[in-house]
Design a protein around this motif. Structure first.
Motif, short mmCIF file in Angstrom:
data_model
loop_
_atom_site.label_atom_id
_atom_site.label_comp_id
_atom_site.label_asym_id
_atom_site.label_seq_id
_atom_site.Cartn_x
_atom_site.Cartn_y
_atom_site.Cartn_z
N TYR A 1 -2.31 -25.46 39.25
CA TYR A 1 -3.23 -26.31 40.02
C TYR A 1 -4.24 -25.48 40.81
O TYR A 1 -4.83 -25.95 41.76
CB TYR A 1 -2.48 -27.26 40.96
CG TYR A 1 -1.51 -28.15 40.25
CD1 TYR A 1 -1.96 -29.24 39.51
CD2 TYR A 1 -0.15 -27.91 40.32
CE1 TYR A 1 -1.07 -30.07 38.84
CE2 TYR A 1 0.75 -28.74 39.66
CZ TYR A 1 0.28 -29.81 38.93
OH TYR A 1 1.17 -30.63 38.26
N HIS B 1 6.90 -23.31 43.15
CA HIS B 1 7.99 -24.18 43.58
C HIS B 1 9.33 -23.44 43.58
O HIS B 1 9.71 -22.86 42.55
CB HIS B 1 8.09 -25.41 42.68
CG HIS B 1 6.88 -26.27 42.76
ND1 HIS B 1 5.81 -26.14 41.89
CD2 HIS B 1 6.55 -27.24 43.64
CE1 HIS B 1 4.89 -27.02 42.22
NE2 HIS B 1 5.29 -27.70 43.28
N THR C 1 0.73 -25.48 51.17
CA THR C 1 0.56 -24.92 49.82
C THR C 1 -0.41 -25.76 49.00
O THR C 1 -1.35 -25.23 48.39
CB THR C 1 1.92 -24.82 49.10
OG1 THR C 1 2.80 -24.02 49.89
CG2 THR C 1 1.77 -24.21 47.72
N ASN C 2 -0.21 -27.06 48.97
CA ASN C 2 -1.07 -27.93 48.16
C ASN C 2 -2.47 -28.06 48.73
O ASN C 2 -3.40 -28.45 48.01
CB ASN C 2 -0.41 -29.29 47.96
CG ASN C 2 0.78 -29.17 47.04
OD1 ASN C 2 0.64 -28.87 45.87
ND2 ASN C 2 1.97 -29.36 47.60
N LYS D 1 -5.14 -25.92 46.79
CA LYS D 1 -5.75 -26.27 45.50
C LYS D 1 -7.26 -26.25 45.69
O LYS D 1 -7.76 -26.75 46.70
CB LYS D 1 -5.32 -27.66 45.05
CG LYS D 1 -3.86 -27.82 44.75
CD LYS D 1 -3.57 -29.29 44.42
CE LYS D 1 -2.12 -29.58 44.31
NZ LYS D 1 -1.88 -31.03 44.11
N ILE E 1 -3.50 -22.98 42.71
CA ILE E 1 -2.87 -22.47 43.93
C ILE E 1 -2.71 -20.96 43.78
O ILE E 1 -2.17 -20.48 42.78
CB ILE E 1 -1.50 -23.14 44.17
CG1 ILE E 1 -1.69 -24.63 44.44
CG2 ILE E 1 -0.74 -22.47 45.30
CD1 ILE E 1 -0.41 -25.44 44.46
N ASN F 1 -9.06 -29.16 47.13
CA ASN F 1 -8.81 -29.43 48.55
C ASN F 1 -9.44 -28.37 49.44
O ASN F 1 -10.21 -28.68 50.34
CB ASN F 1 -7.30 -29.50 48.82
CG ASN F 1 -6.64 -30.67 48.13
OD1 ASN F 1 -7.21 -31.75 48.02
ND2 ASN F 1 -5.43 -30.46 47.63
N THR G 1 -0.49 -32.92 51.17
CA THR G 1 -1.37 -31.98 51.86
C THR G 1 -1.40 -32.28 53.36
O THR G 1 -1.20 -33.41 53.80
CB THR G 1 -2.81 -32.06 51.34
OG1 THR G 1 -3.34 -33.36 51.60
CG2 THR G 1 -2.90 -31.76 49.86
N SER H 1 6.64 -34.10 47.97
CA SER H 1 6.16 -33.10 47.04
C SER H 1 4.68 -33.34 46.72
O SER H 1 4.27 -34.47 46.45
CB SER H 1 6.98 -33.15 45.75
OG SER H 1 6.51 -32.19 44.84
N GLY H 2 3.91 -32.29 46.79
CA GLY H 2 2.50 -32.38 46.47
C GLY H 2 1.62 -32.83 47.61
O GLY H 2 0.41 -32.95 47.46
#
Length: 159
Positions: free
Chosen positions: A93, A139, A44-45, A48, A95, A51, A12, A9-10
């Motif tokens: 975040y 999520h 998805t992450n 952010k 997103i 990123n 990249t 989870s979370g």
């Protein structure tokens, strides 16, 4: 056949992201597991702002890098790439659906086309099902996870 879930989870895809998958213990476990079939669902992450804004030009190379790490295993018979889920609300975040659909997904489509891979379109599978996501709109809940799993299974089983 080896079946395992080594998600993080979370994490990249970006190796310079805030939580690179290739630097997580789950990645090492996945490689050591020597899987037959690999299903990658990241991205998805990566969207952010911390990123994507700084490292989006690296996303394609980092996607190829991750695929290659699994392809070079003697056990791997196939690698599949999934799109991220639709984002139903922005702000968690930073997103946003705009970056998922307009940034990450086009790059993933390009990578799978160039590599002659199959793309599992989870974005479309979950679109129209905001009720299957937590309040953050990012999520999936249990029903959302079931939709995702069914979408992946349809492709893997050729249905």
């Amino acid at each position: 056949m080896h079946v395992g879930n080594f998600g993080k989870s979370g994490a990249t895809m970006l190796r310079n992201g805030d939580r690179p998958y290739v630097k997580q213990a789950e990645y090492t476990k996945a490689i050591d597991f020597e899987p037959d079939i690999v299903v990658i669902k990241l991205g998805t992450n990566d969207t952010k702002p911390m990123n994507w804004d700084e490292h989006k030009v690296e996303f394609k190379d980092d996607t190829n890098y991750l695929i290659e790490q699994f392809e070079k295993l003697s056990s791997t018979q196939a690698v599949f790439m999934c799109t991220p889920c639709k984002v139903f609300s922005g702000g968690n975040y930073g997103i946003t659906d705009e970056v998922v659909s307009g940034g990450v997904i086009p790059v993933l489509k390009e990578v799978v086309k160039e590599r002659n891979m199959e793309l599992i379109d989870i974005y479309t599978v979950v679109s129209g099902h905001s009720e299957c996501f937590q309040k953050d709109g990012v999520h999936p809940d249990a029903a959302g996870a079931k939709l995702i799993a069914e979408g992946i299974c349809r492709v893997l089983l050729g249905k």
